[in-house]
Design a protein around this motif. Structure first.
Motif, short mmCIF file in Angstrom:
data_model
loop_
_atom_site.label_atom_id
_atom_site.label_comp_id
_atom_site.label_asym_id
_atom_site.label_seq_id
_atom_site.Cartn_x
_atom_site.Cartn_y
_atom_site.Cartn_z
N SER A 1 1.38 -1.19 0.14
CA SER A 1 0.24 0.52 -0.24
C SER A 1 0.98 1.48 0.24
N ALA A 2 0.44 2.37 0.19
CA ALA A 2 1.39 4.42 -0.48
C ALA A 2 1.85 4.12 1.06
N LEU A 3 0.85 3.70 2.59
CA LEU A 3 1.51 3.70 3.50
C LEU A 3 2.56 2.77 4.17
N HIS B 1 10.03 2.87 9.17
CA HIS B 1 9.84 3.33 10.72
C HIS B 1 9.72 1.81 12.02
N GLY B 2 9.45 0.91 11.40
CA GLY B 2 9.68 -0.18 12.21
C GLY B 2 8.35 -1.13 12.87
N ILE B 3 7.28 0.22 12.34
CA ILE B 3 5.86 0.75 12.75
C ILE B 3 4.90 -0.88 12.59
#
Lengths: 285, 295
Positions: B138-140, B147-149
Motif C-alpha cells: 500500500s501507499a503507507l 520506521h518499524g511500525i
C-alpha cells in the motif's frame, strides 16, 4: 478544541447547550479515521484497476458462483427467518406459556454468541454423525458441508433481526382494530390476513432486509459448516480471504467492492421501506 | 358472526367477543409448538452442544485445554483488544449522541447513516480495508516498514478492525435515548449556573448511565467475539496474534475438538452473561434505556 460555536457552525439551529463543536469534531474525526478513510481506500484501490480488468475479475466464474451462493443462501435464510420470526414474535407478544421470558431473552443469543462458536456448534449438530445429522442421514438429507448448511448457519445469525423488528410493532397493535374487524363480520383468519399482517408488512420487510444483508456478509458461522467447495459451497467473503492469501489483491478488492456496492443498495432499500411505512402508517399513530 | 346482546345471557357476549379476537385453542397450541421447536432447534441445541462437547471427556480434559499456554495468550489478547476498543467507542458514542441528539443541524440524518455503515459491511471487508491501507504494497506500507511500525499482524491492527466492527453500538443505543430525554434537564442546569462539563457529569450522565451500560455490554460482546475482521488482519501467529475466536478455529481445524469447544464454552459463557445482564437491564431500568429496547 472548543470552537466558538456561534461563528463556526452556522448550519445548526441556535441552542444554549454547549459542546456542539467538540462533540461533532470528535465524531467526525473518529468517523473519518476509522470508517471513511479505510472504506474509500478500498474504492480507490478498485478504481485503480480500470473498468475492463475490474469486470474481468468480477465476472470470473468462481467469483460469480461465490456471489450467487452468498446472495442465494442469504435470501433463502431470510425467507425462513421471516416466516418463523413472525410466528415467534406473535407467540411472544400474544400468548402466555411457561418459560416465555427465557425464550424471549434467548432470541438475542445470535447477537451475543461469537460467530465462530455458533459455526462449530452447528457443524457438530448437523454433521452426519451429529445429533441432528444422524437423524437426517438415513433419509438421504445432508445439511453440513452442503449449501443447506450455509442456510442453517444464516438462519441462526439472522433470526433476531426479524423478531426484534416485528415484535415492538406487534405490541403496539390496538386491540380495538381486531374487535372492529370481528364486529364487521370478519372471522379470525380474515382479521389476521387482511387487518393484522398488512400492518406488520413494513416491519417484516425491514427485518427481512436486515437478516438478508447480515447473511450476505456473514463469515464466521458459515465457513465451518459449509464445506467450502469451490463453485458449490464457497461464499464470497471466504473467496476474498482466499484471494488475499494468494496475494491476489486486485481480485480481493474487486469482490469486496461488488459486495460493498450491493450492501449499499440494501441499506437504501431498508431506508426507503422505513420512510414508506412512516408515510403510510403515521396518520393513525 | 352477529352478536345479539339483548337476548343473550350477560356472560355470553364477552365470551363471543373474546373468541373473535383470539385464536382457537388448537391454533394457539400449534403456533407455540412451532415457535418453541424452532427456538430449540436453532438456538438451544447449538448452545447446549458447545458445553456438551467441551465436557465430553470430563472436566479434567476441559481444564487442561484451557491451561494450554497458547489458549492462555489468546484469552489475554482478547481481553487487551476489548479493553482498548470498547473505551474508544464509548467516548465516540457519547460524543456522537451528544451532537446528534441535543442539536438540530443540517446533514444529521446522513451522519446517522454513516455511523451505522459498519453494520452493513461484511466483517471480512472490514478487515480487508485495513490490509489495503497498511499492507506492504500500500501507499503507507513502505513508510511503516522503514520506521518499524507494525500495524497488521499485531495488536494495533486487531484493535482497528475491532473498533471498525463495533463502531455503531454505543452511539446507536444512546441517540434514541437522548433524543427521547430532550434538553430541558440540561437547560435547567445551565440556567442555574452549571458549566458545560458539570452539566454533562451531573445531569446527562446519570440520565443515560443504564443505556450507556447497555450499549457497552453489546459492544463488548461483539468486540470479544469478532471473528471475520480480526481473522483477516491477525496473520494467525500462534501464541501472539490469535484472539479466542481465532484460537477456536485453529484448534477445530486440527481436530482438537475438546480444546476447541473448551475455548468456545468460555466464549459462550460470556454470551450468556451478556444476555442475563442485558435482560436484567431491560426489566429493571426499562425507562432508562432506549425505547426500542423495551419489551
Amino acid at each position: 478544541m472548543a470552537f466558538r460555536s456561534s461563528t463556526r457552525w452556522r448550519f445548526r439551529q441556535p441552542s444554549v447547550i454547549p459542546g456542539f463543536g467538540l462533540a461533532l469534531g470528535v465524531t467526525l474525526t473518529w468517523l473519518t479515521l476509522i470508517v471513511l478513510i479505510p472504506l474509500s481506500g478500498l474504492i480507490w484501490r478498485s478504481s485503480g484497476l480500470g473498468w475492463s480488468s475490474f469486470m474481468a475479475l468480477v465476472l470470473d466464474e468462481r467469483t460469480v458462483n461465490a456471489l450467487t451462493i452468498s446472495f442465494g443462501t442469504a435470501f433463502i435464510a431470510a425467507v425462513v427467518n421471516l416466516f418463523f420470526g413472525v410466528i415467534l414474535a406473535w407467540v411472544l407478544v400474544r400468548y402466555r406459556f411457561p418459560g416465555k421470558r427465557v425464550i424471549d431473552a434467548m432470541v438475542d443469543l445470535p447477537f451475543a454468541l461469537p460467530t465462530a462458536v455458533a459455526g462449530i456448534a452447528l457443524t457438530a449438530l448437523y454433521a452426519p454423525n451429529g445429533w441432528i445429522g444422524s437423524f437426517l442421514e438415513p433419509l438421504g438429507i445432508k445439511i453440513a458441508f452442503t449449501p443447506a448448511g450455509i442456510v442453517v448457519a444464516l438462519v441462526f445469525v439472522g433470526l433476531p433481526f426479524v423478531v426484534r423488528t416485528v415484535q415492538p410493532v406487534m405490541e403496539e397493535i390496538d386491540k380495538e382494530v381486531e374487535e372492529a374487524a370481528a364486529t364487521l363480520g370478519a372471522n379470525r383468519y380474515q382479521t389476521i390476513s387482511r387487518v393484522l399482517l398488512p400492518g406488520l408488512l413494513p416491519a417484516g420487510l425491514t427485518g427481512f432486509a436486515l437478516a438478508f444483508a447480515r447473511g450476505v456478509g456473514e463469515y464466521g458461522s458459515v465457513i465451518f459448516i459449509a464445506g467450502n467447495l469451490p463453485y458449490v459451497s464457497e461464499i464470497a467473503p471466504l473467496l476474498i480471504i482466499i484471494r488475499l492469501e494468494e496475494f491476489n489483491y486486485p481480485a480481493a478488492t474487486a469482490i469486496a467492492t461488488v459486495m460493498l456496492f450491493l450492501s449499499f443498495i440494501m441499506l437504501l432499500v431498508i431506508n426507503s421501506i422505513q420512510a414508506w411505512s412512516r408515510r403510510r402508517y403515521s396518520n393513525g399513530a | 358472526m352477529a352478536l345479539d346482546t339483548s337476548t343473550a345471557p350477560s356472560a355470553a357476549p364477552s365470551k363471543l367477543v373474546k373468541a373473535a379476537t383470539s385464536e382457537t385453542r388448537f391454533a394457539r397450541r400449534t403456533l407455540i409448538i412451532v415457535a418453541l421447536g424452532f427456538v430449540a432447534l436453532f438456538l438451544v441445541l447449538p448452545l447446549a452442544t458447545v458445553f456438551i462437547e467441551a465436557f465430553r471427556k470430563g472436566p479434567a480434559e476441559f481444564a487442561t485445554a484451557l491451561r494450554d499456554p497458547e489458549t492462555f495468550s489468546a484469552i489475554r489478547l482478547t481481553l487487551i483488544v476489548a479493553a482498548i476498543s470498547v473505551p474508544l467507542n464509548l467516548v465516540f458514542g457519547v460524543a456522537a449522541a451528544w451532537a446528534i441528539a441535543k442539536f438540530e443541524f443540517k446533514g444529521k440524518a446522513f451522519l446517522t447513516t454513516l455511523i451505522d455503515l459498519p453494520f452493513s459491511v461484511s466483517p471480512v471487508i472490514s478487515g480487508l480495508v485495513f490490509v489495503l491501507l497498511f499492507g506492504g504494497h500500500s501507499a503507507l506500507g513502505p513508510f511503516l516498514q522503514k520506521h518499524g511500525i507494525q500495524i497488521l499482524f499485531a495488536v494495533p491492527g486487531l484493535v482497528l478492525a475491532t473498533v471498525f466492527v463495533t463502531f455503531p453500538f454505543v452511539a446507536r443505543e444512546l441517540i434514541p435515548l437522548m433524543q427521547e430525554q430532550g434538553t430541558s434537564d440540561e437547560e435547567a442546569a445551565l440556567s442555574l449556573g452549571a458549566t458545560g462539563w458539570q452539566t454533562f457529569w451531573h445531569v446527562t450522565l446519570p440520565n443515560i448511565k443504564w443505556g450507556l451500560l447497555y450499549g457497552v455490554l453489546l459492544c463488548n460482546a461483539r468486540a470479544m467475539g469478532e471473528f471475520g475482521a480480526v481473522s483477516v488482519v491477525s496473520g494467525h501467529i500462534r501464541g501472539q496474534t490469535n484472539t479466542m475466536p481465532l484460537q477456536v478455529e485453529i484448534l477445530y481445524n486440527e481436530y482438537n475438538f475438546v480444546a476447541a469447544f473448551a475455548v468456545a464454552a468460555v466464549l459462550a459463557l460470556l454470551a450468556l452473561v451478556t444476555l442475563v445482564l442485558k435482560t436484567a437491564l431491560e426489566l429493571r431500568y426499562s425507562d432508562e434505556i432506549a425505547a426500542s429496547r423495551r419489551h
